[in-house]
Design an enzyme around this catalytic site. Structure first.
Site, PDB file in Angstrom:
ATOM      1  N   THR A  33       6.302 -16.543 -10.727  1.00  0.00           N
ATOM      2  CA  THR A  33       5.072 -16.085 -10.495  1.00  0.00           C
ATOM      3  C   THR A  33       4.886 -15.877  -8.810  1.00  0.00           C
ATOM      4  OG1 THR A  33       4.443 -16.881 -12.630  1.00  0.00           O
ATOM      5  CG2 THR A  33       2.639 -15.893 -11.089  1.00  0.00           C
ATOM      6  N   GLY A 200      -5.155 -16.335 -20.182  1.00  0.00           N
ATOM      7  CA  GLY A 200      -3.926 -16.785 -19.153  1.00  0.00           C
ATOM      8  C   GLY A 200      -4.565 -17.721 -18.137  1.00  0.00           C
ATOM      9  N   LYS A 218      -4.577 -32.811  -6.128  1.00  0.00           N
ATOM     10  CA  LYS A 218      -5.075 -31.947  -5.262  1.00  0.00           C
ATOM     11  C   LYS A 218      -5.994 -32.693  -4.412  1.00  0.00           C
ATOM     12  CE  LYS A 218      -4.709 -27.571  -8.104  1.00  0.00           C
ATOM     13  NZ  LYS A 218      -5.562 -26.948  -8.835  1.00  0.00           N
TER      14      LYS A 218
HETATM   15  N1  LIG Z   1       0.960 -19.695 -10.339  1.00  0.00           N
HETATM   16  C1  LIG Z   1      -0.141 -20.270  -9.453  1.00  0.00           C
HETATM   17  O1  LIG Z   1      -1.180 -19.709  -9.477  1.00  0.00           O
HETATM   18  C2  LIG Z   1      -0.028 -21.340  -8.706  1.00  0.00           C
HETATM   19  C3  LIG Z   1      -0.906 -21.584  -7.519  1.00  0.00           C
HETATM   20  C4  LIG Z   1      -0.887 -22.650  -6.783  1.00  0.00           C
HETATM   21  C5  LIG Z   1       0.267 -23.287  -6.801  1.00  0.00           C
HETATM   22  N2  LIG Z   1       1.340 -23.045  -7.590  1.00  0.00           N
HETATM   23  C6  LIG Z   1       2.713 -23.923  -7.502  1.00  0.00           C
HETATM   24  O2  LIG Z   1       3.698 -23.153  -7.258  1.00  0.00           O
HETATM   25  C7  LIG Z   1       4.965 -23.567  -7.477  1.00  0.00           C
HETATM   26  C8  LIG Z   1       5.614 -22.296  -8.417  1.00  0.00           C
HETATM   27  O3  LIG Z   1       4.723 -22.155  -9.371  1.00  0.00           O
HETATM   28  P1  LIG Z   1       4.871 -20.597 -10.252  1.00  0.00           P
HETATM   29  O4  LIG Z   1       3.736 -20.337 -11.027  1.00  0.00           O
HETATM   30  O5  LIG Z   1       5.576 -19.516  -9.392  1.00  0.00           O
HETATM   31  O6  LIG Z   1       5.973 -21.201 -11.498  1.00  0.00           O
HETATM   32  P2  LIG Z   1       6.967 -20.390 -12.402  1.00  0.00           P
HETATM   33  O7  LIG Z   1       6.338 -18.828 -12.344  1.00  0.00           O
HETATM   34  O8  LIG Z   1       7.396 -21.044 -13.438  1.00  0.00           O
HETATM   35  O9  LIG Z   1       8.225 -20.293 -11.351  1.00  0.00           O
HETATM   36  C9  LIG Z   1       9.069 -21.020 -10.998  1.00  0.00           C
HETATM   37  C10 LIG Z   1      10.426 -20.374 -10.902  1.00  0.00           C
HETATM   38  O10 LIG Z   1      11.560 -21.397 -10.602  1.00  0.00           O
HETATM   39  C11 LIG Z   1      12.697 -21.367 -11.451  1.00  0.00           C
HETATM   40  N3  LIG Z   1      13.294 -22.789 -11.351  1.00  0.00           N
HETATM   41  C12 LIG Z   1      12.592 -23.792 -12.009  1.00  0.00           C
HETATM   42  N4  LIG Z   1      13.345 -24.643 -11.800  1.00  0.00           N
HETATM   43  C13 LIG Z   1      14.644 -24.276 -11.348  1.00  0.00           C
HETATM   44  C14 LIG Z   1      15.743 -24.890 -10.700  1.00  0.00           C
HETATM   45  N5  LIG Z   1      15.637 -26.508 -10.866  1.00  0.00           N
HETATM   46  N6  LIG Z   1      16.618 -24.236 -10.043  1.00  0.00           N
HETATM   47  C15 LIG Z   1      16.272 -23.136  -9.702  1.00  0.00           C
HETATM   48  N7  LIG Z   1      15.284 -22.341 -10.053  1.00  0.00           N
HETATM   49  C16 LIG Z   1      14.278 -22.971 -10.739  1.00  0.00           C
HETATM   50  C17 LIG Z   1      12.106 -20.706 -12.641  1.00  0.00           C
HETATM   51  O11 LIG Z   1      13.303 -20.414 -13.412  1.00  0.00           O
HETATM   52  P3  LIG Z   1      13.063 -19.561 -14.919  1.00  0.00           P
HETATM   53  O12 LIG Z   1      12.538 -18.401 -14.884  1.00  0.00           O
HETATM   54  O13 LIG Z   1      14.415 -19.986 -15.332  1.00  0.00           O
HETATM   55  O14 LIG Z   1      11.732 -20.754 -15.482  1.00  0.00           O
HETATM   56  C18 LIG Z   1      11.119 -19.783 -12.251  1.00  0.00           C
HETATM   57  O15 LIG Z   1      11.667 -18.508 -12.098  1.00  0.00           O
HETATM   58  C19 LIG Z   1       4.584 -24.660  -8.695  1.00  0.00           C
HETATM   59  O16 LIG Z   1       4.610 -25.817  -7.730  1.00  0.00           O
HETATM   60  C20 LIG Z   1       3.221 -24.293  -8.816  1.00  0.00           C
HETATM   61  O17 LIG Z   1       2.345 -25.810  -9.056  1.00  0.00           O
HETATM   62  C21 LIG Z   1       1.210 -22.055  -8.195  1.00  0.00           C
END
Ligand SMILES: NC(=O)c1ccc[n+]([C@@H]2O[C@H](COP(=O)([O-])OP(=O)(O)OC[C@H]3O[C@@H](n4cnc5c(N)ncnc54)[C@H](OP(=O)(O)O)[C@@H]3O)[C@@H](O)[C@H]2O)c1
Length: 437
Positions: A33, A200, A218
């Site tokens: 994401t 969501g 946090k």
């Molecule tokens: N989303 C938000 O609104 C938000 C806000 C603030 C902070 N964050 C932080 O930002 C970070 C990412 O969040 P996100 O929402 O983008 O998560 P996400 O949508 O789950 O994306 C994570 C990505 O990393 C890949 N991945 C996971 N483990 C891996 C590994 N060991 N090696 C290689 N690739 C791997 C996943 O692949 P797959 O497709 O196979 O799962 C996925 O594409 C997190 O730490 C989260 O807490 C997110």
């Protein structure tokens, strides 16, 4: 081979023999994401100082996008990013173990790191900052708290001239969405949760959000960046919002208040008073006015007084903006070494023994003398009743009423609560919330 200090930009020689600054090479690990949105910003041609060279994700083939330039390397092997000439690694896979390994390896290889990973920074931030400093590189995590709200950069730059002693915030959009929906529509907690999940705003298992685990991670990061204190998230008491009922908003309104999940940390005489949980806040206060899934952080400083930061605490786009801002900060070499890495970090005693006024909500099977028995217990513990509120129109078999108390320490109230909870007319545990004025 890719290492360059944050103050020393790589120089390239163009055809005319003039030196120009080469773009900083960026490797993105985690293309979900947030990662995808970071990739889009880096590929839109507007950030001349940053060049996306690697995208790494497990099973990367399915992640490929037509808008990514052909010269970007796609890989599912983080090690190949470490061996490359990437200068900044962006960790966006989330979770703890694999993310920690990636960050440590990148820093050990002299690459600066930008991450949005709150759990990683809350647990290992102080240590990782030292590793970064030892290796002459930077670790930035501006997106790890309050998503797109630039509160961590503000603590690092705009407020570093002050001496902060307090930080409080609405740090979890899921809880704020649920509480403000119960407030607005007077629906039961379970219905507000289902609605948040359908839209969501809440995961299928929302325990981390509802029970305060997300917010206290946090809060630990804010305490590190703003109060220079090392706080393990688990050492901060977290109370759930699950027990909050729509009737609590009726009683809160009688007190000109509403209910929000508040994370607060106050540094006083070497003790850090810290807690996360639902609290009564005045309806016309900054906290009381925060609706839906927004985040708000208030800081209190010795010289500058109070500051407020409001905005979108999550979502791919706002979070990606915070990540790219960190990237630009590193690439421009604006800061040299981070203040957090060099400022002494203290490890204070952690306490949740705040002194506040209290809201006690009882659900009882009606019988004569209930208030008198509760008042007797409170008096025996030296606690002063401020008001007793009882709305008409409820069944006698399940009657809610509220007692508010004048300010006292949590530790004074606790034994009285235990005694009151044991009384046989209670049909639900007493809900006890601090009232923040
Ligand atoms: N989303 C938000 O609104 C938000 C806000 C603030 C902070 N964050 C932080 O930002 C970070 C990412 O969040 P996100 O929402 O983008 O998560 P996400 O949508 O789950 O994306 C994570 C990505 O990393 C890949 N991945 C996971 N483990 C891996 C590994 N060991 N090696 C290689 N690739 C791997 C996943 O692949 P797959 O497709 O196979 O799962 C996925 O594409 C997190 O730490 C989260 O807490 C997110």
């Amino acid at each position: 081979m890719a290492k360059r200090s944050s103050n020393t930009a790589t120089k390239a020689v163009d055809n005319g023999g003039e030196e120009q600054t080469a773009a900083c090479r960026v490797g993105l690990i985690g293309f979900g994401t947030v990662g995808r949105e970071v990739g889009k910003i880096l590929c839109d041609g507007s950030r001349k100082g940053l060049r996306l060279t690697h995208i790494c994700n497990r099973n990367v083939e399915r992640k490929k996008q037509p808008w990514v330039p052909d010269d970007v390397v796609w890989t599912d092997d983080p090690e190949s990013v470490m061996r490359s000439d990437v200068e900044i690694v962006v960790e966006l896979i989330g979770g703890l173990d694999a993310a920690e390994q990636i960050v440590r390896k990148a820093l050990a290889a002299g690459k600066s790191v930008v991450t949005a990973n709150k759990q990683l920074i809350a647990r290992h931030g102080p240590d990782l900052l030292q590793v970064a400093a030892r290796n002459g590189c930077q670790l930035e995590f501006g997106a790890s708290v309050a998503g797109g709200v630039p509160v961590l950069p503000a603590l690092r730059t705009g407020l570093c001239g002050d001496r902060l002693h307090g930080i409080a915030g609405i740090l979890n959009g899921t809880c704020n969405y649920i509480l403000s929906r119960i407030e607005g529509a007077r629906i039961p907690f379970s219905e507000a949760l289902e609605e948040a999940q359908a839209r969501g705003y809440a995961e299928a298992d929302a325990s981390e959000d509802l029970d305060g685990g997300d917010a206290r991670a946090k809060l630990a990061i804010l305490a590190l960046a703003g109060l220079h204190t090392r706080v393990l998230p688990e050492s901060v008491r977290a109370r759930t919002i699950r027990a909050v009922d729509s009737v609590d908003f009726d009683y809160a309104a009688e007190l000109a208040c509403t209910i929000r999940q508040i994370s607060r940390a106050d540094l006083k005489a070497g003790t850090l008073f810290a807690e996360v949980g639902p609290c009564l806040v005045p309806s016309d206060s900054p906290f009381g006015r925060v609706q839906r899934n927004l985040n708000l952080v208030l800081t209190s400083g010795q010289y500058g007084g109070d500051m407020a930061f409001l905005g979108a605490g999550a979502g791919g786009d706002p979070t990606a903006v915070a990540v790219v801002s960190d990237l630009m900060f590193v690439a421009q070499g604006l800061a040299g070494q981070r203040r957090d890495a060099t400022s002494p970090v203290s490890t204070p005693a952690i306490s949740s023994d705040f002194e506040t006024a209290w809201y006690l909500r009882f659900f009882v099977r009606d019988q004569p003398g209930i208030v008198a028995r509760l008042a007797e217990i409170l008096a025996a513990h030296g606690l002063n009743i401020d008001s007793v509120l009882q709305k008409p129109g409820f069944e006698k078999s399940s009657l809610p009423f509220v007692i508010t108390l004048e300010p006292c320490r949590d530790s004074m109230l606790h034994p009285a609560l235990e005694q009151m909870s044991a009384l046989d007319f209670n049909i639900r545990p007493c809900l006890c919330l601090p009232i923040l004025r």
